[in-house]
Design a protein around this motif. Structure first.
Motif, PDB file in Angstrom:
ATOM      1  N   THR A   1       0.769  -1.218   0.030  1.00 39.17           N
ATOM      2  CA  THR A   1       0.166  -0.086  -0.051  1.00 39.17           C
ATOM      3  C   THR A   1       0.848   1.254  -0.191  1.00 39.17           C
TER       4      THR A   1
ATOM      5  N   LYS B   1      -4.871   3.899   1.978  1.00 36.72           N
ATOM      6  CA  LYS B   1      -5.467   3.690   0.496  1.00 36.72           C
ATOM      7  C   LYS B   1      -6.313   5.000   0.212  1.00 36.72           C
ATOM      8  N   ASN B   2      -7.078   5.697   1.128  1.00 36.59           N
ATOM      9  CA  ASN B   2      -7.977   6.607   0.730  1.00 36.59           C
ATOM     10  C   ASN B   2      -7.167   7.980   1.187  1.00 36.59           C
ATOM     11  N   ALA B   3      -5.997   8.015   1.514  1.00 35.27           N
ATOM     12  CA  ALA B   3      -5.352   9.142   1.608  1.00 35.27           C
ATOM     13  C   ALA B   3      -4.977   9.838   0.212  1.00 35.27           C
TER      14      ALA B   3
ATOM     15  N   GLU C   1      -6.435   0.835   5.251  1.00 34.81           N
ATOM     16  CA  GLU C   1      -7.597   1.551   4.730  1.00 34.81           C
ATOM     17  C   GLU C   1      -7.307   3.098   4.554  1.00 34.81           C
ATOM     18  N   GLU C   2      -6.884   3.564   5.691  1.00 35.33           N
ATOM     19  CA  GLU C   2      -6.523   5.231   5.765  1.00 35.33           C
ATOM     20  C   GLU C   2      -5.517   5.524   4.716  1.00 35.33           C
TER      21      GLU C   2
END
Ligand code: FAD
Length: 332
Positions: free
Chosen positions: A239, A330-332, A327-328
């Motif tokens: 990631t 990936k969304n950043a 998750e964080e």
């Protein structure tokens, strides 16, 4: 042995396919400091075929002198031929100190040279200094399983020699156009004199992991429980576009190959960001990563020693925290 005869600090310059190994440039940086303290010259010793043109780079990184052995017999590194050249140079010009990178070539050459010169060798050094007055080299390295730093001295002989780990010394910012003196040497050495023959060079087909060159390392420890549990380390590394690192216990368990091992018996790394996840923080691990730019530790034991060596620490279960991070990010 008259120590007055011995002067200057030398660095063995490792070269492959016309490129100088980064560790040699780092050693020029370290050697420059020692030479300035001793008010002596810093020299690079360059052995190879068609390598003369690299002298300018060696000057730019701090050397005053470059000794060059540029002959076809030095096309490939071979212990005997390189050793003969270095012995020839050392016997002729008598350096006070010779430094080598602690690479497979550097270690091989330094130990071979040490068997012929009347001197010792400190292996895997991580700190270097010199006594201004006497020229005594203070070569320090972890000892007794990494629990102490031992400073090793060579009081009776010259030259003093050490191999130095990659990435622990800093190369100087190159000064473009900085010049020095090139001394070209030649030795009479015939192919028949060398017992080792290079028959074929086989290039590695699989891409080798170079964790020592990574900017981001996500390292996992035994706390991940199993090879399956360790997969979250691979996922976080992927990631972030980073590389997977590991403690020795993980490597010994066979979850990842040895090339990923960080620490005393593995690789010394200095990434911009180092994640230590489920790693207790044994001294043998810490010595390999303590100079990282930013160290983030995740461990469920608030008393784990890793928390003494990190910039940010998260106390908690890796299996809860790492998926949130993935998750964080990936969304950043
Ligand atoms: P452990 O010490 O078992 O630590 C596991 C950690 O995970 C614990 O702190 C635990 O609290 C935590 N944990 C457990 N479950 C979770 C969870 N679910 N979430 C979060 N945290 C959790 N070691 C190296 O790494 N590199 C070396 O190069 C090296 N060289 C060595 C050389 C010598 C000569 C010797 C004697 C030892 C060497 N070692 C080296 C081994 C070193 O001493 C340690 O044994 C090793 O680093 C421990 O690995 P670890 O931290 O993964 O495991």
């Amino acid at each position: 042995m008259d120590f007055q005869d011995y002067k200057d600090i030398w660095v063995f310059i490792e070269e492959k396919d016309g490129v100088i190994a980064p560790v040699s440039l780092e050693l020029l940086g370290a050697g420059r400091k020692l030479a300035d303290k001793r008010a002596s010259n810093l020299a690079g010793v360059l052995i190879g075929e068609n390598v003369k043109n690299l002298a300018s780079t060696i000057f730019e990184y701090g050397a005053d002198i470059v000794y060059v052995y540029d002959q076809p017999i030095f096309k490939h590194y071979r212990t005997e031929s390189f050793m003969k050249a270095l012995l020839d140079c050392s016997n002729k010009y008598k350096p006070e100190i010779i430094l080598y990178g602690a690479t497979s070539t550097g270690k091989d050459l330094a130990s071979a040279v040490a068997t012929d010169l009347p001197t010792g060798l400190t292996a895997d050094t991580t700190e270097l200094d010199v006594e201004e007055e006497t020229g005594l080299l203070l070569a320090s390295r972890p000892a007794f399983g990494g629990n102490i730093m031992a400073t090793i001295l060579c009081k009776k002989y010259r030259p003093q020699m050490a191999t130095v780990r990659a990435k622990v010394m800093k190369a100087l910012t190159p000064v473009r156009g900085r010049m020095g003196k090139v001394i070209e040497e030649n030795i009479a050495l015939a192919e028949e004199d060398i017992r080792t023959k290079v028959l074929e060079i086989v290039k590695e087909t699989t891409k080798k992991v170079r964790i020592d060159e990574a900017d981001i390392i996500v390292a996992g420890g035994k706390g991940l429980g199993s090879a399956e549990g360790f997969q979250i380390i691979h996922r976080l590394a992927e990631t972030l576009g980073g590389v997977v690192g590991a403690s020795r216990d993980v490597v010994e368990a066979g979850w990842v190959p040895h090339a990923h091992q960080v620490g005393q018996a593995g690789v010394t790394v200095t990434p911009k960001i180092y994640f230590a996840i489920g790693i207790s923080g044994a001294i043998q691990h810490i010595v390999g990563m303590k100079n990282s730019g930013l160290i983030i530790a995740i461990n469920k034991d608030s008393e784990a020693p890793i928390f003494e060596s990190c910039h940010y620490g998260i106390v908690g279960d890796a299996f809860e925290i790492v998926p949130i991070l993935i998750e964080e990010f990936k969304n950043a």
